[in-house]
Design a protein around this motif. Sequence first.
Motif, PDB file in Angstrom:
ATOM      1  N   ILE A 173     -54.032  93.954 -30.961  1.00  0.00           N
ATOM      2  CA  ILE A 173     -53.418  92.921 -30.125  1.00  0.00           C
ATOM      3  C   ILE A 173     -54.477  91.943 -29.620  1.00  0.00           C
ATOM      4  O   ILE A 173     -54.167  90.816 -29.269  1.00  0.00           O
ATOM      5  CB  ILE A 173     -52.659  93.536 -28.926  1.00  0.00           C
ATOM      6  CG1 ILE A 173     -53.645  94.217 -27.955  1.00  0.00           C
ATOM      7  CG2 ILE A 173     -51.581  94.491 -29.398  1.00  0.00           C
ATOM      8  CD1 ILE A 173     -53.040  94.511 -26.596  1.00  0.00           C
ATOM      9  N   ARG A 174     -55.755  92.408 -29.605  1.00  0.00           N
ATOM     10  CA  ARG A 174     -56.799  91.564 -29.027  1.00  0.00           C
ATOM     11  C   ARG A 174     -58.150  91.878 -29.672  1.00  0.00           C
ATOM     12  O   ARG A 174     -58.417  93.012 -30.049  1.00  0.00           O
ATOM     13  CB  ARG A 174     -56.880  91.786 -27.522  1.00  0.00           C
ATOM     14  CG  ARG A 174     -57.793  90.792 -26.789  1.00  0.00           C
ATOM     15  CD  ARG A 174     -57.684  90.987 -25.293  1.00  0.00           C
ATOM     16  NE  ARG A 174     -56.296  90.789 -24.868  1.00  0.00           N
ATOM     17  CZ  ARG A 174     -55.767  91.350 -23.779  1.00  0.00           C
ATOM     18  NH1 ARG A 174     -56.500  92.120 -23.010  1.00  0.00           N
ATOM     19  NH2 ARG A 174     -54.516  91.119 -23.468  1.00  0.00           N
ATOM     20  N   HIS A 186     -54.043  88.115 -30.136  1.00  0.00           N
ATOM     21  CA  HIS A 186     -53.402  87.732 -31.389  1.00  0.00           C
ATOM     22  C   HIS A 186     -51.889  87.598 -31.276  1.00  0.00           C
ATOM     23  O   HIS A 186     -51.263  86.965 -32.135  1.00  0.00           O
ATOM     24  CB  HIS A 186     -53.747  88.762 -32.477  1.00  0.00           C
ATOM     25  CG  HIS A 186     -55.214  88.915 -32.692  1.00  0.00           C
ATOM     26  ND1 HIS A 186     -55.983  87.971 -33.347  1.00  0.00           N
ATOM     27  CD2 HIS A 186     -56.075  89.906 -32.314  1.00  0.00           C
ATOM     28  CE1 HIS A 186     -57.238  88.375 -33.387  1.00  0.00           C
ATOM     29  NE2 HIS A 186     -57.324  89.540 -32.760  1.00  0.00           N
ATOM     30  N   ARG A 187     -51.287  88.157 -30.249  1.00  0.00           N
ATOM     31  CA  ARG A 187     -49.829  88.087 -30.119  1.00  0.00           C
ATOM     32  C   ARG A 187     -49.362  86.704 -29.713  1.00  0.00           C
ATOM     33  O   ARG A 187     -48.285  86.251 -30.125  1.00  0.00           O
ATOM     34  CB  ARG A 187     -49.352  89.121 -29.096  1.00  0.00           C
ATOM     35  CG  ARG A 187     -49.681  90.560 -29.468  1.00  0.00           C
ATOM     36  CD  ARG A 187     -49.560  91.470 -28.273  1.00  0.00           C
ATOM     37  NE  ARG A 187     -50.494  91.079 -27.212  1.00  0.00           N
ATOM     38  CZ  ARG A 187     -50.565  91.663 -26.020  1.00  0.00           C
ATOM     39  NH1 ARG A 187     -49.738  92.673 -25.747  1.00  0.00           N
ATOM     40  NH2 ARG A 187     -51.440  91.260 -25.115  1.00  0.00           N
ATOM     41  N   VAL A 188     -50.148  86.050 -28.878  1.00  0.00           N
ATOM     42  CA  VAL A 188     -49.747  84.736 -28.372  1.00  0.00           C
ATOM     43  C   VAL A 188     -50.781  83.664 -28.698  1.00  0.00           C
ATOM     44  O   VAL A 188     -50.710  82.548 -28.183  1.00  0.00           O
ATOM     45  CB  VAL A 188     -49.511  84.790 -26.842  1.00  0.00           C
ATOM     46  CG1 VAL A 188     -48.257  85.576 -26.530  1.00  0.00           C
ATOM     47  CG2 VAL A 188     -50.705  85.401 -26.122  1.00  0.00           C
ATOM     48  N   PHE A 206     -57.010  84.514 -17.938  1.00  0.00           N
ATOM     49  CA  PHE A 206     -56.659  84.908 -19.303  1.00  0.00           C
ATOM     50  C   PHE A 206     -55.400  85.765 -19.308  1.00  0.00           C
ATOM     51  O   PHE A 206     -54.462  85.520 -20.086  1.00  0.00           O
ATOM     52  CB  PHE A 206     -57.832  85.669 -19.920  1.00  0.00           C
ATOM     53  CG  PHE A 206     -57.640  86.056 -21.361  1.00  0.00           C
ATOM     54  CD1 PHE A 206     -57.736  85.102 -22.369  1.00  0.00           C
ATOM     55  CD2 PHE A 206     -57.379  87.366 -21.700  1.00  0.00           C
ATOM     56  CE1 PHE A 206     -57.559  85.454 -23.703  1.00  0.00           C
ATOM     57  CE2 PHE A 206     -57.197  87.725 -23.026  1.00  0.00           C
ATOM     58  CZ  PHE A 206     -57.292  86.778 -24.038  1.00  0.00           C
ATOM     59  N   ILE A 207     -55.340  86.768 -18.421  1.00  0.00           N
ATOM     60  CA  ILE A 207     -54.166  87.632 -18.345  1.00  0.00           C
ATOM     61  C   ILE A 207     -52.952  86.860 -17.846  1.00  0.00           C
ATOM     62  O   ILE A 207     -51.833  87.043 -18.343  1.00  0.00           O
ATOM     63  CB  ILE A 207     -54.457  88.849 -17.446  1.00  0.00           C
ATOM     64  CG1 ILE A 207     -55.468  89.778 -18.121  1.00  0.00           C
ATOM     65  CG2 ILE A 207     -53.166  89.616 -17.123  1.00  0.00           C
ATOM     66  CD1 ILE A 207     -55.841  90.998 -17.315  1.00  0.00           C
ATOM     67  N   ASP A 208     -53.151  85.970 -16.876  1.00  0.00           N
ATOM     68  CA  ASP A 208     -52.032  85.165 -16.361  1.00  0.00           C
ATOM     69  C   ASP A 208     -51.420  84.305 -17.464  1.00  0.00           C
ATOM     70  O   ASP A 208     -50.191  84.155 -17.538  1.00  0.00           O
ATOM     71  CB  ASP A 208     -52.505  84.272 -15.212  1.00  0.00           C
ATOM     72  CG  ASP A 208     -52.724  85.043 -13.919  1.00  0.00           C
ATOM     73  OD1 ASP A 208     -52.286  86.202 -13.848  1.00  0.00           O
ATOM     74  OD2 ASP A 208     -53.341  84.484 -12.988  1.00  0.00           O
ATOM     75  N   ILE A 212     -47.524  84.460 -18.833  1.00  0.00           N
ATOM     76  CA  ILE A 212     -46.631  83.285 -18.899  1.00  0.00           C
ATOM     77  C   ILE A 212     -46.024  83.160 -20.290  1.00  0.00           C
ATOM     78  O   ILE A 212     -44.815  82.903 -20.439  1.00  0.00           O
ATOM     79  CB  ILE A 212     -47.415  82.005 -18.530  1.00  0.00           C
ATOM     80  CG1 ILE A 212     -47.796  82.027 -17.044  1.00  0.00           C
ATOM     81  CG2 ILE A 212     -46.586  80.756 -18.846  1.00  0.00           C
ATOM     82  CD1 ILE A 212     -48.723  80.906 -16.632  1.00  0.00           C
ATOM     83  N   GLN A 213     -46.843  83.368 -21.323  1.00  0.00           N
ATOM     84  CA  GLN A 213     -46.353  83.259 -22.694  1.00  0.00           C
ATOM     85  C   GLN A 213     -45.281  84.304 -22.980  1.00  0.00           C
ATOM     86  O   GLN A 213     -44.235  83.999 -23.567  1.00  0.00           O
ATOM     87  CB  GLN A 213     -47.515  83.422 -23.680  1.00  0.00           C
ATOM     88  CG  GLN A 213     -48.530  82.297 -23.654  1.00  0.00           C
ATOM     89  CD  GLN A 213     -48.006  81.032 -24.311  1.00  0.00           C
ATOM     90  OE1 GLN A 213     -47.020  81.051 -25.043  1.00  0.00           O
ATOM     91  NE2 GLN A 213     -48.652  79.914 -24.033  1.00  0.00           N
ATOM     92  N   PHE A 214     -45.512  85.550 -22.571  1.00  0.00           N
ATOM     93  CA  PHE A 214     -44.545  86.615 -22.817  1.00  0.00           C
ATOM     94  C   PHE A 214     -43.263  86.395 -22.007  1.00  0.00           C
ATOM     95  O   PHE A 214     -42.156  86.597 -22.516  1.00  0.00           O
ATOM     96  CB  PHE A 214     -45.151  87.982 -22.477  1.00  0.00           C
ATOM     97  CG  PHE A 214     -45.871  88.616 -23.623  1.00  0.00           C
ATOM     98  CD1 PHE A 214     -45.168  89.169 -24.684  1.00  0.00           C
ATOM     99  CD2 PHE A 214     -47.250  88.660 -23.660  1.00  0.00           C
ATOM    100  CE1 PHE A 214     -45.826  89.754 -25.760  1.00  0.00           C
ATOM    101  CE2 PHE A 214     -47.923  89.247 -24.723  1.00  0.00           C
ATOM    102  CZ  PHE A 214     -47.211  89.790 -25.772  1.00  0.00           C
ATOM    103  N   GLN A 215     -43.406  86.004 -20.753  1.00  0.00           N
ATOM    104  CA  GLN A 215     -42.231  85.780 -19.923  1.00  0.00           C
ATOM    105  C   GLN A 215     -41.396  84.621 -20.441  1.00  0.00           C
ATOM    106  O   GLN A 215     -40.156  84.673 -20.415  1.00  0.00           O
ATOM    107  CB  GLN A 215     -42.666  85.541 -18.476  1.00  0.00           C
ATOM    108  CG  GLN A 215     -43.217  86.793 -17.795  1.00  0.00           C
ATOM    109  CD  GLN A 215     -43.933  86.499 -16.492  1.00  0.00           C
ATOM    110  OE1 GLN A 215     -44.090  85.332 -16.097  1.00  0.00           O
ATOM    111  NE2 GLN A 215     -44.375  87.544 -15.810  1.00  0.00           N
TER     112      GLN A 215
END
Length: 226
Positions: A173-174, A186-188, A206-208, A212-215
């Motif tokens: 994933i990263r 790699h997911r977003v 970075f986590i924020d 946002i992308q997933f939400q």
Amino acid sequence: MYRNYCEQKGWKFETLESQSSEVGGFRDCTISISGKGVFGFLKYESGVHRVQRVPDTETQGRIHTSTITVAILPEPKEVDLQIHDRDIKVDVFRSSGNGGQSVNTTDSAVRMTHLPTGIVVQMQDERSQLQNRAKALKILRARVYEQERQRLHSERERERNSQIGNATRSERIRTYNYPQDRITDHRVSINGNLSSCMEEEGLEGFIDEILIQFQTKELEELVNSK
């Protein structure tokens, strides 16, 4: 890295157990993180994380790749065990000794069946039916509790395995690329500065951004499903 991030958020970070590897670092580590909104912030960290680096022992400058699997699980609550009278079938009979002969003239022995699980407990050690009932219920509760605990444990393992997959590099994933000082999700398709993230000030942003992308994606899926 994550410890500093947790301190920024005001969360409690506690190492529960760890196993060191032969070459330094850790082979396995279990950490408890508690605080407001912890799971919501960290649930997307589950998966295979890939590290690309040039070790100090590498004399020809070749990049080595290693992976680590991360599973983020909500802390299981204590099993809430309630055994209702309607869920128990009680049969009474006379106690029997070796060979099946009756050793008591009253129906003091108790057979207790938990109908939802089919667990059966039989007790005839005491001469009093009341005492045998109490003992049988105690044992029944323990066995039902253990079965429920095992069920929850199995569910938790399935959830963990679904998060980390087969732990292969293709499922990453990263990637943490030290030679290029880059961190990539790699997911977003988000890139960041690795040094900044490792020194904590860039990790929160970075986590924020990932959140946002997933939400946003989940919201779009929800709207399209209606």
